[in-house]
Design a protein around this motif. Structure first.
Motif, mmCIF file in Angstrom:
data_model
loop_
_atom_site.group_PDB
_atom_site.id
_atom_site.type_symbol
_atom_site.label_atom_id
_atom_site.label_comp_id
_atom_site.label_asym_id
_atom_site.label_seq_id
_atom_site.Cartn_x
_atom_site.Cartn_y
_atom_site.Cartn_z
ATOM 1 N N HIS A 1 -57.673 -15.002 48.011
ATOM 2 C CA HIS A 1 -57.158 -14.801 49.370
ATOM 3 C C HIS A 1 -55.834 -14.046 49.254
ATOM 4 O O HIS A 1 -55.015 -14.333 48.386
ATOM 5 N N PHE B 1 -56.819 -20.331 50.666
ATOM 6 C CA PHE B 1 -55.971 -21.447 51.097
ATOM 7 C C PHE B 1 -55.438 -21.106 52.484
ATOM 8 O O PHE B 1 -55.031 -19.968 52.717
ATOM 9 N N GLY C 1 -42.935 -21.068 55.876
ATOM 10 C CA GLY C 1 -43.436 -20.220 54.797
ATOM 11 C C GLY C 1 -43.198 -20.776 53.410
ATOM 12 O O GLY C 1 -44.113 -20.819 52.577
ATOM 13 N N ASN C 2 -41.972 -21.222 53.170
ATOM 14 C CA ASN C 2 -41.623 -21.657 51.827
ATOM 15 C C ASN C 2 -42.406 -22.899 51.401
ATOM 16 O O ASN C 2 -42.879 -23.002 50.268
ATOM 17 N N ASN D 1 -52.127 -10.066 55.148
ATOM 18 C CA ASN D 1 -52.937 -11.287 55.155
ATOM 19 C C ASN D 1 -53.908 -11.214 56.338
ATOM 20 O O ASN D 1 -53.486 -11.280 57.489
ATOM 21 N N TRP E 1 -37.458 -6.169 51.677
ATOM 22 C CA TRP E 1 -37.670 -7.616 51.772
ATOM 23 C C TRP E 1 -39.172 -7.908 51.823
ATOM 24 O O TRP E 1 -39.666 -8.785 51.093
ATOM 25 N N ASN F 1 -50.104 -13.522 49.770
ATOM 26 C CA ASN F 1 -48.814 -13.138 49.198
ATOM 27 C C ASN F 1 -49.049 -12.787 47.728
ATOM 28 O O ASN F 1 -49.658 -13.573 46.998
ATOM 29 N N ARG G 1 -40.941 -9.944 48.767
ATOM 30 C CA ARG G 1 -41.301 -11.343 49.017
ATOM 31 C C ARG G 1 -42.801 -11.554 49.169
ATOM 32 O O ARG G 1 -43.286 -12.665 48.990
ATOM 33 N N THR H 1 -35.695 -6.814 59.764
ATOM 34 C CA THR H 1 -36.284 -6.928 58.440
ATOM 35 C C THR H 1 -36.126 -5.604 57.702
ATOM 36 O O THR H 1 -35.641 -4.624 58.279
ATOM 37 N N ARG I 1 -47.138 -12.883 45.293
ATOM 38 C CA ARG I 1 -46.534 -13.840 44.346
ATOM 39 C C ARG I 1 -47.395 -15.094 44.181
ATOM 40 O O ARG I 1 -47.439 -15.680 43.108
ATOM 41 N N CYS J 1 -57.678 -19.561 56.842
ATOM 42 C CA CYS J 1 -57.876 -18.541 55.797
ATOM 43 C C CYS J 1 -59.018 -18.883 54.848
ATOM 44 O O CYS J 1 -59.524 -18.015 54.146
ATOM 45 N N ARG K 1 -39.668 -12.618 62.821
ATOM 46 C CA ARG K 1 -39.728 -11.844 61.572
ATOM 47 C C ARG K 1 -40.317 -12.634 60.409
ATOM 48 O O ARG K 1 -40.787 -12.054 59.434
HETATM 49 O O1 UT7 Z 1 -52.647 -17.456 54.381
HETATM 50 C C1 UT7 Z 1 -52.300 -18.809 54.529
HETATM 51 C C2 UT7 Z 1 -51.312 -19.266 53.583
HETATM 52 N N1 UT7 Z 1 -50.096 -18.517 53.712
HETATM 53 C C3 UT7 Z 1 -49.181 -18.684 52.854
HETATM 54 O O2 UT7 Z 1 -49.395 -19.472 51.935
HETATM 55 C C4 UT7 Z 1 -47.898 -17.930 52.996
HETATM 56 C C5 UT7 Z 1 -46.869 -18.651 52.259
HETATM 57 N N2 UT7 Z 1 -45.500 -18.190 52.357
HETATM 58 C C6 UT7 Z 1 -45.069 -16.982 51.947
HETATM 59 O O3 UT7 Z 1 -45.824 -16.091 51.674
HETATM 60 C C7 UT7 Z 1 -43.566 -16.821 51.794
HETATM 61 O O4 UT7 Z 1 -42.954 -18.075 51.919
HETATM 62 C C8 UT7 Z 1 -42.933 -15.833 52.796
HETATM 63 C C9 UT7 Z 1 -43.295 -14.404 52.440
HETATM 64 C C10 UT7 Z 1 -43.373 -16.180 54.196
HETATM 65 C C11 UT7 Z 1 -41.398 -15.952 52.742
HETATM 66 O O5 UT7 Z 1 -40.915 -15.759 51.405
HETATM 67 P P1 UT7 Z 1 -39.857 -16.789 50.782
HETATM 68 O O6 UT7 Z 1 -39.459 -16.242 49.486
HETATM 69 O O7 UT7 Z 1 -40.498 -18.147 50.784
HETATM 70 O O8 UT7 Z 1 -38.646 -16.704 51.766
HETATM 71 P P2 UT7 Z 1 -38.001 -17.851 52.674
HETATM 72 O O9 UT7 Z 1 -38.933 -18.298 53.746
HETATM 73 O O10 UT7 Z 1 -37.447 -18.904 51.773
HETATM 74 O O11 UT7 Z 1 -36.813 -17.057 53.354
HETATM 75 C C12 UT7 Z 1 -35.771 -16.492 52.604
HETATM 76 C C13 UT7 Z 1 -34.809 -15.790 53.554
HETATM 77 C C14 UT7 Z 1 -34.363 -16.627 54.755
HETATM 78 O O12 UT7 Z 1 -32.989 -16.370 54.952
HETATM 79 P P3 UT7 Z 1 -31.868 -17.394 54.453
HETATM 80 O O13 UT7 Z 1 -32.166 -18.680 55.133
HETATM 81 O O14 UT7 Z 1 -32.038 -17.466 52.957
HETATM 82 O O15 UT7 Z 1 -30.605 -16.735 54.884
HETATM 83 C C15 UT7 Z 1 -35.152 -16.057 55.895
HETATM 84 O O16 UT7 Z 1 -34.501 -16.201 57.141
HETATM 85 O O17 UT7 Z 1 -35.417 -14.607 54.106
HETATM 86 C C16 UT7 Z 1 -35.249 -14.608 55.527
HETATM 87 N N3 UT7 Z 1 -36.386 -13.907 56.130
HETATM 88 C C17 UT7 Z 1 -36.438 -12.580 56.253
HETATM 89 N N4 UT7 Z 1 -35.551 -11.604 55.945
HETATM 90 C C18 UT7 Z 1 -35.919 -10.323 56.187
HETATM 91 C C19 UT7 Z 1 -37.539 -14.441 56.597
HETATM 92 N N5 UT7 Z 1 -38.340 -13.470 57.033
HETATM 93 C C20 UT7 Z 1 -37.684 -12.300 56.833
HETATM 94 C C21 UT7 Z 1 -37.985 -10.942 57.073
HETATM 95 N N6 UT7 Z 1 -37.097 -10.004 56.730
HETATM 96 N N7 UT7 Z 1 -39.185 -10.562 57.598
#
Ligand code: UT7
Length: 321
Positions: free
Chosen positions: A248, A308, A213-214, A278, A32, A251, A36, A28, A253, A112, A151
């Motif tokens: 909460h 949430f 996550g997404n 978090n 990033w 994230n 994110r 990571t 965003r 949470c 990660r």
């Molecule tokens: O507290 C309870 C509720 N929690 C939430 O609601 C959390 C919700 N989710 C999130 O906060 C976000 O979805 C995350 C921060 C977890 C992820 O952000 P995202 O913009 O949704 O990214 P993504 O999951 O769509 O992943 C994008 C890319 C992927 O690569 P590809 O498939 O596009 O090549 C992941 O493999 O980022 C990659 N990725 C990372 N890269 C670098 C995932 N984790 C990491 C990392 N470092 N740690």
């Protein structure tokens, strides 16, 4: 009759884990994680610390801020997903450590949203006249259920605790709470191994948080948008009546999306996600105490707290501080 927040407190363990350190553990980057999630660092419990030990420190601070002694507490509830033991519950461990004897003490498991659920329950006990000093805590050691090789999750979570004391009041305090859940989303965010459901295979992975996550992100934005709207409508309020959003901290965003839905500028949003990550059920009371102690949140301010989490569970509280 209302229940009113008489004092707040929070505690985080000393050890700070930075994004730069995580770069050495998993594939990571600091860039990033920041872009994110908004997270820059998180605090991690020492080996000899547990959820209860963090909760005890936060509780002491809230009790002191309320100007009472532990012996005055007559109701104790802890929102947590990471209890020390199967039983006794974290509430009774905190109770014993604070030298409190005899009052109800229990924990609430709503991921949470645990603190919002606990606050709503305590509010009912105070407004019904059954409690004069209710201690409400959110506390977590998420580092203990984190897969440090994954990660997609390990960069997000941290440890900490926050607490409030609720007292009866004729002035407005907790104005309304709104709790929801929908188990159809259980597979998007969960920790698979439990007590009745026995772990299979690799224990570290079985106990760890699994998250799509997404998908969780999209539902968090939609659901939190709906619950803040519900809260304002239930109280016939316009968004500009609010002084602060205390969200909460999953994230940055997600928080920005909720603020936008409320038409609130980010200056009116309490953000701790950069420093603490978090911390699940602990995040709302931690953010509240941070802003009370730094002087942003003042007596008489109108706050909207929301959360949430896994289940999914979600909820909100409209609070006159
Ligand atoms: O507290 C309870 C509720 N929690 C939430 O609601 C959390 C919700 N989710 C999130 O906060 C976000 O979805 C995350 C921060 C977890 C992820 O952000 P995202 O913009 O949704 O990214 P993504 O999951 O769509 O992943 C994008 C890319 C992927 O690569 P590809 O498939 O596009 O090549 C992941 O493999 O980022 C990659 N990725 C990372 N890269 C670098 C995932 N984790 C990491 C990392 N470092 N740690």
């Amino acid at each position: 009759m209302y229940s009113r927040i008489a004092g707040t407190g929070h505690y985080v363990p000393e050890r700070i884990l930075t994004n730069a350190e995580l770069e050495k553990i998993v594939d990571t980057t600091d860039e990033w994680i920041r872009s994110r999630s908004g997270i820059e660092q998180r605090h991690i419990a020492a080996d000899d610390q547990t959820t209860a030990s963090l909760a005890i420190e936060a509780a002491k601070r809230a009790i002191e801020a309320a100007g009472i002694t532990p012996g005055d507490i007559d109701f104790l509830v802890v929102g947590t997903t990471t209890p020390d033991l199967v039983f006794p519950n974290v509430g009774t461990i905190v109770q014993e450590a604070l030298g409190i004897h005899g009052c109800a003490a229990f924990s609430v498991e709503a991921a949470c949203s645990g603190f919002i659920y606990a606050l709503s329950i305590a509010d009912k006990f105070v407004t019904s006249g059954e409690s004069k000093n209710a201690l409400v805590i959110g506390a977590e050691t998420l580092s203990r259920i984190t897969d440090w090789t994954d990660r997609s999750t390990c960069v997000l979570f941290g440890d900490g605790a926050g607490a409030v004391v609720l007292q009866p009041s004729t002035e407005q305090g907790i104005i309304s709470t709104h709790l929801h859940a929908d188990g159809q989303y259980k597979d998007l965010l969960y920790a698979p191994a439990g007590v009745s459901k026995r772990p299979q295979g690799d224990l570290n992975k079985e106990f760890a948080i699994h998250m799509q996550g997404n998908e969780a992100f999209k539902l968090a934005v939609k659901t939190l948008g709906a619950v803040v709207k519900e809260t304002l409508e239930a109280n016939s309020l316009d968004h500009d009546a609010l002084d602060w959003l205390v969200p909460h901290q999953a994230n940055k965003r997600i928080i920005e999306a909720t603020a936008k839905r409320l038409g609130m500028p980010m200056e009116k949003v309490i953000l701790t996600v950069a420093k603490y990550g978090n911390t699940s059920a602990a995040s709302v009371p931690m953010a509240l105490d941070v802003a009370v102690r730094d002087g942003r949140i003042k007596r008489g301010d109108l706050l909207l707290a929301e959360a949430f989490g896994g289940g999914f569970t979600w909820g909100s509280a409209l609070i006159r501080f």
